[in-house]
Design a protein around this motif. Structure first.
Motif, PDB file in Angstrom:
ATOM      1  N   ALA A   1      22.189  23.804 -26.364  1.00 48.71           N
ATOM      2  CA  ALA A   1      22.602  22.414 -26.571  1.00 48.71           C
ATOM      3  C   ALA A   1      23.924  22.350 -27.318  1.00 48.71           C
ATOM      4  N   TYR A   2      24.115  23.245 -28.287  1.00 45.74           N
ATOM      5  CA  TYR A   2      25.373  23.280 -29.045  1.00 45.74           C
ATOM      6  C   TYR A   2      26.535  23.635 -28.125  1.00 45.74           C
ATOM      7  N   ILE A   3      26.359  24.685 -27.330  1.00 44.04           N
ATOM      8  CA  ILE A   3      27.431  25.118 -26.429  1.00 44.04           C
ATOM      9  C   ILE A   3      27.765  24.025 -25.432  1.00 44.04           C
ATOM     10  N   SER A   4      26.733  23.360 -24.916  1.00 45.06           N
ATOM     11  CA  SER A   4      26.971  22.256 -23.987  1.00 45.06           C
ATOM     12  C   SER A   4      27.744  21.123 -24.657  1.00 45.06           C
ATOM     13  N   ALA A   5      27.410  20.860 -25.932  1.00 47.54           N
ATOM     14  CA  ALA A   5      28.070  19.768 -26.658  1.00 47.54           C
ATOM     15  C   ALA A   5      29.542  20.064 -26.900  1.00 47.54           C
ATOM     16  N   VAL A   6      29.863  21.293 -27.313  1.00 50.37           N
ATOM     17  CA  VAL A   6      31.259  21.607 -27.618  1.00 50.37           C
ATOM     18  C   VAL A   6      32.110  21.658 -26.351  1.00 50.37           C
ATOM     19  N   HIS A   7      31.504  21.979 -25.215  1.00 49.18           N
ATOM     20  CA  HIS A   7      32.268  22.006 -23.968  1.00 49.18           C
ATOM     21  C   HIS A   7      32.533  20.602 -23.423  1.00 49.18           C
ATOM     22  N   ARG A   8      31.817  19.619 -23.948  1.00 46.38           N
ATOM     23  CA  ARG A   8      32.090  18.233 -23.551  1.00 46.38           C
ATOM     24  C   ARG A   8      33.211  17.609 -24.374  1.00 46.38           C
TER      25      ARG A   8
ATOM     26  N   MET B   1      46.046   5.148 -28.938  1.00 46.28           N
ATOM     27  CA  MET B   1      45.342   6.430 -29.066  1.00 46.28           C
ATOM     28  C   MET B   1      45.039   6.974 -27.671  1.00 46.28           C
ATOM     29  N   SER B   2      45.248   8.292 -27.473  1.00 45.94           N
ATOM     30  CA  SER B   2      45.015   8.897 -26.163  1.00 45.94           C
ATOM     31  C   SER B   2      43.526   8.941 -25.853  1.00 45.94           C
ATOM     32  N   GLN B   3      43.212   9.162 -24.564  1.00 44.40           N
ATOM     33  CA  GLN B   3      41.818   9.237 -24.135  1.00 44.40           C
ATOM     34  C   GLN B   3      41.106  10.419 -24.780  1.00 44.40           C
ATOM     35  N   ALA B   4      41.823  11.555 -24.933  1.00 44.72           N
ATOM     36  CA  ALA B   4      41.213  12.757 -25.527  1.00 44.72           C
ATOM     37  C   ALA B   4      40.804  12.502 -26.969  1.00 44.72           C
ATOM     38  N   LEU B   5      41.704  11.918 -27.751  1.00 41.39           N
ATOM     39  CA  LEU B   5      41.392  11.649 -29.153  1.00 41.39           C
ATOM     40  C   LEU B   5      40.270  10.639 -29.291  1.00 41.39           C
ATOM     41  N   ALA B   6      40.213   9.708 -28.408  1.00 43.45           N
ATOM     42  CA  ALA B   6      39.198   8.662 -28.499  1.00 43.45           C
ATOM     43  C   ALA B   6      37.800   9.182 -28.234  1.00 43.45           C
ATOM     44  N   THR B   7      37.688  10.261 -27.470  1.00 40.67           N
ATOM     45  CA  THR B   7      36.363  10.775 -27.097  1.00 40.67           C
ATOM     46  C   THR B   7      35.910  11.948 -27.956  1.00 40.67           C
ATOM     47  N   ILE B   8      36.690  12.367 -28.941  1.00 44.69           N
ATOM     48  CA  ILE B   8      36.279  13.452 -29.841  1.00 44.69           C
ATOM     49  C   ILE B   8      35.304  12.893 -30.864  1.00 44.69           C
ATOM     50  N   PRO B   9      34.100  13.455 -30.995  1.00 46.63           N
ATOM     51  CA  PRO B   9      33.117  12.942 -31.962  1.00 46.63           C
ATOM     52  C   PRO B   9      33.597  13.106 -33.391  1.00 46.63           C
ATOM     53  N   SER B  10      33.009  12.357 -34.279  1.00 46.09           N
ATOM     54  CA  SER B  10      33.442  12.350 -35.684  1.00 46.09           C
ATOM     55  C   SER B  10      32.725  13.374 -36.538  1.00 46.09           C
ATOM     56  N   THR B  11      31.648  13.966 -36.026  1.00 47.60           N
ATOM     57  CA  THR B  11      30.895  14.956 -36.800  1.00 47.60           C
ATOM     58  C   THR B  11      30.792  16.255 -36.030  1.00 47.60           C
ATOM     59  N   LEU B  12      30.740  17.365 -36.766  1.00 51.79           N
ATOM     60  CA  LEU B  12      30.622  18.674 -36.141  1.00 51.79           C
ATOM     61  C   LEU B  12      29.210  18.876 -35.609  1.00 51.79           C
ATOM     62  N   PRO B  13      29.070  19.354 -34.362  1.00 53.88           N
ATOM     63  CA  PRO B  13      27.729  19.687 -33.878  1.00 53.88           C
ATOM     64  C   PRO B  13      27.168  20.862 -34.657  1.00 53.88           C
TER      65      PRO B  13
ATOM     66  N   ARG C   1      34.983  25.185 -28.543  1.00 47.55           N
ATOM     67  CA  ARG C   1      34.645  25.917 -27.327  1.00 47.55           C
ATOM     68  C   ARG C   1      35.329  27.284 -27.299  1.00 47.55           C
ATOM     69  N   PHE C   2      36.520  27.367 -27.893  1.00 52.22           N
ATOM     70  CA  PHE C   2      37.226  28.637 -27.930  1.00 52.22           C
ATOM     71  C   PHE C   2      36.505  29.631 -28.842  1.00 52.22           C
ATOM     72  N   VAL C   3      35.929  29.151 -29.938  1.00 52.87           N
ATOM     73  CA  VAL C   3      35.153  30.021 -30.833  1.00 52.87           C
ATOM     74  C   VAL C   3      33.966  30.615 -30.089  1.00 52.87           C
ATOM     75  N   VAL C   4      33.284  29.800 -29.287  1.00 56.52           N
ATOM     76  CA  VAL C   4      32.155  30.290 -28.484  1.00 56.52           C
ATOM     77  C   VAL C   4      32.627  31.382 -27.538  1.00 56.52           C
ATOM     78  N   HIS C   5      33.782  31.163 -26.909  1.00 57.46           N
ATOM     79  CA  HIS C   5      34.337  32.149 -25.976  1.00 57.46           C
ATOM     80  C   HIS C   5      34.613  33.479 -26.678  1.00 57.46           C
ATOM     81  N   VAL C   6      35.195  33.429 -27.872  1.00 58.06           N
ATOM     82  CA  VAL C   6      35.491  34.660 -28.613  1.00 58.06           C
ATOM     83  C   VAL C   6      34.202  35.344 -29.056  1.00 58.06           C
ATOM     84  N   ALA C   7      33.238  34.549 -29.516  1.00 59.62           N
ATOM     85  CA  ALA C   7      31.976  35.120 -30.007  1.00 59.62           C
ATOM     86  C   ALA C   7      31.235  35.864 -28.909  1.00 59.62           C
ATOM     87  N   ARG C   8      31.299  35.384 -27.686  1.00 63.97           N
ATOM     88  CA  ARG C   8      30.620  36.066 -26.581  1.00 63.97           C
ATOM     89  C   ARG C   8      31.197  37.449 -26.327  1.00 63.97           C
TER      90      ARG C   8
END
Length: 285
Positions: A21-28, A1-13, A62-69
């Protein structure tokens, strides 16, 4: 498994709570490579792998946040726009075909914007400002097409109409709608004495005419007097049956009165019917 997939959380913020806090979480959450994206998409399409679909959604929040702004100028809460955009993102993930050779972000932008557009049109004004296809197109393009503040001149109207492929009359109508604002039906509690009257001030109070009020009161008194007279003209049993069946708060049934007088319920019904007939004759006189 790649590093990116391994660090994606299992639940939606959650957007509820601190938006920062939400925006900070999705950008991580790490961005997926194209190979990772296609692999997850195929796993979802072929095996209905929901965790794979969730990872696709998470990596694009993070892309949704960008569009919403980009829609911050409509006076709506950024958190609400993000939530609507997330719905569009999930719809895009469900319909995405990895074999078309495009990235998910390019495909999803249509669905994300569509959900945000629908939300804005429903909530920007109390009264809908855009109902036809041409009006909806104008709503999201007229502001960026205007070169200056204030009303557009004839040349600007012609230019916008030509660029957007709509009649000039439609441009003018939408400009008028966008320039308007919602007005409260009732005057605010802190309104100044010289403020413009609220819409409620222009309503006609149909019950304020003294003549009509007097006539209505007089008619009500006449009806009460007629009812009292009609009851007095009945025999005691008929008067009691009408009282118990129609006038008392705790109304009696036919059977209850039948038991009280020691007769059948049908006999009570006949007495009631005869009494009502006599009373109607007095009312008609």
């Amino acid at each position: 498994m790649s590093q990116a997939l391994a660090t994606i959380p299992s639940t939606l913020p959650s957007v509820v709570g601190s938006l920062d806090a939400y925006i900070s979480a999705v950008h991580r959450i790490p961005v997926l490579s194209q190979d990772e994206e296609q692999d997850l998409s195929r796993r979802y399409n072929e095996q209905e792998d929901l965790p794979a679909a969730k990872k696709l959604v998470m990596s694009h929040l993070r892309f949704v946040v960008h569009v919403a702004r980009g829609y911050s100028g409509y006076g709506l809460q950024l958190a609400d726009l993000i939530q609507e955009g997330n719905i569009g993102l999930m719809k895009a993930v469900k319909r995405f075909d990895p074999d078309q050779g495009v990235r998910l972000v390019s495909f999803a932008v249509h669905w994300i914007r569509a959900e945000m557009h629908e939300f804005i049109l429903k909530n920007w004004r109390i009264v809908k400002v855009a109902t036809t296809k041409a009006q909806r197109k104008l709503f999201f393009n007229l502001r960026k097409s205007k070169k200056r503040l204030g009303w557009m001149n004839a040349e600007e109207v012609r230019t916008v109409a030509k660029d957007l492929g709509v009649p000039e009359a439609t441009v003018r109508e939408m400009e008028s709608r966008l320039s308007g604002r919602d007005i409260g039906f009732e005057a605010p509690a802190d309104a100044e004495d010289d403020a413009k009257p609220a819409p409620e001030a222009f309503l006609v109070d149909e019950g304020a005419d003294p003549y009509d009020n007097l006539a209505e009161a007089d008619q009500s008194d006449n009806q009460l007097n007629t009812l009292s007279s009609a009851l007095r003209n009945l025999d005691e049993r008929s008067r009691h049956i009408i009282q118990r069946r129609w006038l008392d708060e705790d109304k009696a049934t036919l059977q209850e009165l039948a038991d009280q007088y020691g007769v059948s319920a049908e006999r009570i019904r006949q007495v009631e019917a005869n009494a009502m007939k006599k009373m109607r004759g007095l009312f008609a006189a």
